[in-house]
Design a protein around this motif. Structure first.
Motif, PDB file in Angstrom:
ATOM      1  N   VAL A  88       0.842  -1.206   0.000  1.00 16.41           N
ATOM      2  CA  VAL A  88       0.000   0.000   0.000  1.00 16.41           C
ATOM      3  C   VAL A  88       0.874   1.252   0.000  1.00 16.41           C
ATOM      4  CG1 VAL A  88      -1.688   1.329   1.319  1.00 16.41           C
ATOM      5  CG2 VAL A  88      -1.948  -1.143   1.113  1.00 16.41           C
ATOM      6  N   ILE A  89       1.889   1.268   0.857  1.00 21.10           N
ATOM      7  CA  ILE A  89       2.739   2.457   0.987  1.00 21.10           C
ATOM      8  C   ILE A  89       3.530   2.727  -0.297  1.00 21.10           C
ATOM      9  CG2 ILE A  89       4.746   3.422   2.202  1.00 21.10           C
ATOM     10  CD1 ILE A  89       2.077   3.515   3.808  1.00 21.10           C
ATOM     11  N   PHE A  90       4.181   1.686  -0.828  1.00 21.27           N
ATOM     12  CA  PHE A  90       4.969   1.904  -2.049  1.00 21.27           C
ATOM     13  C   PHE A  90       4.078   2.061  -3.275  1.00 21.27           C
ATOM     14  CE2 PHE A  90       8.510   0.911   0.659  1.00 21.27           C
ATOM     15  CZ  PHE A  90       9.530   1.681   0.124  1.00 21.27           C
ATOM     16  N   GLY A  91       2.923   1.433  -3.259  1.00 13.93           N
ATOM     17  CA  GLY A  91       1.952   1.663  -4.329  1.00 13.93           C
ATOM     18  C   GLY A  91       1.498   3.110  -4.331  1.00 13.93           C
ATOM     19  N   THR A  92       1.281   3.653  -3.131  1.00 11.12           N
ATOM     20  CA  THR A  92       0.847   5.044  -2.986  1.00 11.12           C
ATOM     21  C   THR A  92       1.936   6.015  -3.437  1.00 11.12           C
ATOM     22  OG1 THR A  92      -0.631   4.431  -1.177  1.00 11.12           O
ATOM     23  CG2 THR A  92      -0.064   6.753  -1.329  1.00 11.12           C
ATOM     24  N   MET A  93       3.192   5.597  -3.363  1.00 10.69           N
ATOM     25  CA  MET A  93       4.289   6.432  -3.864  1.00 10.69           C
ATOM     26  C   MET A  93       4.100   6.727  -5.356  1.00 10.69           C
ATOM     27  SD  MET A  93       8.378   5.588  -3.594  1.00 10.69           S
ATOM     28  CE  MET A  93       9.608   6.705  -4.278  1.00 10.69           C
ATOM     29  N   ALA A 139      13.620   8.845   4.050  1.00 10.14           N
ATOM     30  CA  ALA A 139      14.365   9.054   2.798  1.00 10.14           C
ATOM     31  C   ALA A 139      13.526   9.815   1.778  1.00 10.14           C
ATOM     32  CB  ALA A 139      14.787   7.708   2.204  1.00 10.14           C
ATOM     33  N   PHE A 140      12.216   9.552   1.766  1.00  9.28           N
ATOM     34  CA  PHE A 140      11.349  10.135   0.740  1.00  9.28           C
ATOM     35  C   PHE A 140      11.141  11.637   0.954  1.00  9.28           C
ATOM     36  CE2 PHE A 140       6.966   9.888  -1.503  1.00  9.28           C
ATOM     37  CZ  PHE A 140       7.549  10.163  -2.732  1.00  9.28           C
ATOM     38  N   GLN A 141      10.906  12.047   2.198  1.00  9.97           N
ATOM     39  CA  GLN A 141      10.655  13.474   2.453  1.00  9.97           C
ATOM     40  C   GLN A 141      11.864  14.350   2.095  1.00  9.97           C
ATOM     41  OE1 GLN A 141       8.152  14.463   5.801  1.00  9.97           O
ATOM     42  NE2 GLN A 141       9.334  16.296   6.262  1.00  9.97           N
ATOM     43  N   PRO A 142      13.092  13.981   2.502  1.00  7.01           N
ATOM     44  CA  PRO A 142      14.252  14.784   2.084  1.00  7.01           C
ATOM     45  C   PRO A 142      14.458  14.788   0.568  1.00  7.01           C
ATOM     46  CG  PRO A 142      14.852  13.310   3.885  1.00  7.01           C
ATOM     47  CD  PRO A 142      13.485  12.910   3.429  1.00  7.01           C
ATOM     48  N   ALA A 143      14.167  13.656  -0.084  1.00  6.69           N
ATOM     49  CA  ALA A 143      14.307  13.586  -1.549  1.00  6.69           C
ATOM     50  C   ALA A 143      13.326  14.531  -2.231  1.00  6.69           C
ATOM     51  CB  ALA A 143      14.092  12.156  -2.034  1.00  6.69           C
ATOM     52  N   VAL A 144      12.092  14.566  -1.728  1.00 10.46           N
ATOM     53  CA  VAL A 144      11.075  15.466  -2.287  1.00 10.46           C
ATOM     54  C   VAL A 144      11.488  16.920  -2.069  1.00 10.46           C
ATOM     55  CG1 VAL A 144       8.683  16.276  -2.064  1.00 10.46           C
ATOM     56  CG2 VAL A 144       9.170  13.817  -2.101  1.00 10.46           C
ATOM     57  N   ALA A 145      11.988  17.233  -0.876  1.00  9.66           N
ATOM     58  CA  ALA A 145      12.448  18.595  -0.574  1.00  9.66           C
ATOM     59  C   ALA A 145      13.590  18.995  -1.523  1.00  9.66           C
ATOM     60  CB  ALA A 145      12.906  18.697   0.871  1.00  9.66           C
ATOM     61  N   ALA A 167      20.024  13.327  -1.007  1.00 14.35           N
ATOM     62  CA  ALA A 167      19.157  13.604   0.147  1.00 14.35           C
ATOM     63  C   ALA A 167      18.546  12.315   0.691  1.00 14.35           C
ATOM     64  CB  ALA A 167      18.059  14.591  -0.249  1.00 14.35           C
ATOM     65  N   ALA A 168      18.161  11.412  -0.216  1.00 15.18           N
ATOM     66  CA  ALA A 168      17.588  10.124   0.207  1.00 15.18           C
ATOM     67  C   ALA A 168      18.631   9.301   0.959  1.00 15.18           C
ATOM     68  CB  ALA A 168      17.069   9.347  -1.005  1.00 15.18           C
ATOM     69  N   ASP A 197      16.743   1.601   8.031  1.00 15.42           N
ATOM     70  CA  ASP A 197      15.411   1.120   7.671  1.00 15.42           C
ATOM     71  C   ASP A 197      15.392   0.590   6.239  1.00 15.42           C
ATOM     72  OD1 ASP A 197      12.426   0.990   8.159  1.00 15.42           O
ATOM     73  OD2 ASP A 197      12.501   2.274   6.381  1.00 15.42           O
ATOM     74  N   ALA A 198      14.748  -0.553   6.055  1.00  9.26           N
ATOM     75  CA  ALA A 198      14.709  -1.188   4.722  1.00  9.26           C
ATOM     76  C   ALA A 198      13.887  -0.373   3.727  1.00  9.26           C
ATOM     77  CB  ALA A 198      14.147  -2.598   4.846  1.00  9.26           C
ATOM     78  N   GLY A 199      12.755   0.167   4.176  1.00 14.11           N
ATOM     79  CA  GLY A 199      11.912   0.966   3.283  1.00 14.11           C
ATOM     80  C   GLY A 199      12.616   2.214   2.801  1.00 14.11           C
ATOM     81  N   ALA A 200      13.320   2.885   3.715  1.00 11.29           N
ATOM     82  CA  ALA A 200      14.092   4.073   3.344  1.00 11.29           C
ATOM     83  C   ALA A 200      15.179   3.702   2.337  1.00 11.29           C
ATOM     84  CB  ALA A 200      14.707   4.713   4.587  1.00 11.29           C
TER      85      ALA A 200
END
Length: 220
Positions: A88-93, A139-145, A167-168, A197-200
């Motif tokens: 769900v989380i990575f699909g939502t990405m 990892a995602f929030q800094p990459a987006v920033a 950033a990630a 973290d594995a997801g990051a």
């Protein structure tokens, strides 16, 4: 192909880029499994491999006229094949950022930044995680920033991806110092410190692979 011509990707190029991304994530299955086994259920690498393999199958069997449909195909493939929170989380990405957007025939740095900014918000609403919770958000929030800052600086597509990748990676490194708030790692408390973290890590691999694909195409 010059950097100039690659500041906007057409749907087929976006499809090819994410086929490459999927290939790299699948190749990273042993690494992701090892990282997740230290503090999690050990199934993150398997799940990501299943999700991106399904996405590859659906990308290869379809032709795309919009960027939106490429993202939607990847996201829905992951949600339907992976199951569980990661699916769900990575699909939502991929699906969270295109919801309600007008059909796009090109992907530029600004539109990528907008898609991922919306996806980040959708993930936060769904998963309730914030920065510092030892999840993919770190990892995602800094990459987006970094993407947004690159747009403001009028960077090229490639430079924007380079900065997002860096950033990630910083975000992945930062997760080593955090106590987990979600998943099996949550029960470990301070014993989770020292482990990334594995997801990051997967988010970092996604941005690194996007950059590599654009870099490789630029040099052709």
């Amino acid at each position: 192909m010059s950097t100039q011509t690659l500041n906007a990707l057409n749907p087929n190029q976006v499809k090819e880029m994410f086929l490459y991304v999927g290939e790299k994530v699948v190749e990273s299955k042993p690494l992701l499994t090892k990282i997740d086994s230290a503090i999690g259920d050990g199934d993150h690498g398997i799940g990501m491999s299943v999700g991106f393999t399904k996405a590859e199958e659906n990308l290869r069997t379809n032709e795309f006229t919009t960027i939106n449909d490429v993202f939607k195909t990847i996201g829905m493939s992951m949600i339907s094949s992976m199951g569980g929170a990661s699916g769900v989380i990575f699909g939502t990405m991929f699906v969270g950022g295109i919801k309600g957007l007008e059909p796009m025939e090109t992907l530029e740095l600004a539109s990528l930044a907008d898609i991922y900014e919306k996806a980040l918000e959708a993930i936060k609403q769904r998963g309730k995680a914030e920065l510092g919770d030892k999840t993919m958000i770190d990892a995602f929030q800094p990459a987006v920033a970094a993407l947004k800052a690159s747009v403001a600086a009028n960077d090229s597509f490639l430079d924007g991806l380079r900065k997002a990748e860096a950033a990630a990676l910083e975000g992945v490194e930062a997760t080593k110092d955090f106590i987990a708030k979600f998943g099996r790692a949550k029960s470990l408390g301070e014993r989770a410190i020292g482990h990334q973290d594995a997801g990051a890590t997967t988010v970092f691999i996604i941005f690194k692979s996007m950059k590599e694909w654009v870099e490789g195409t630029d040099n052709e």
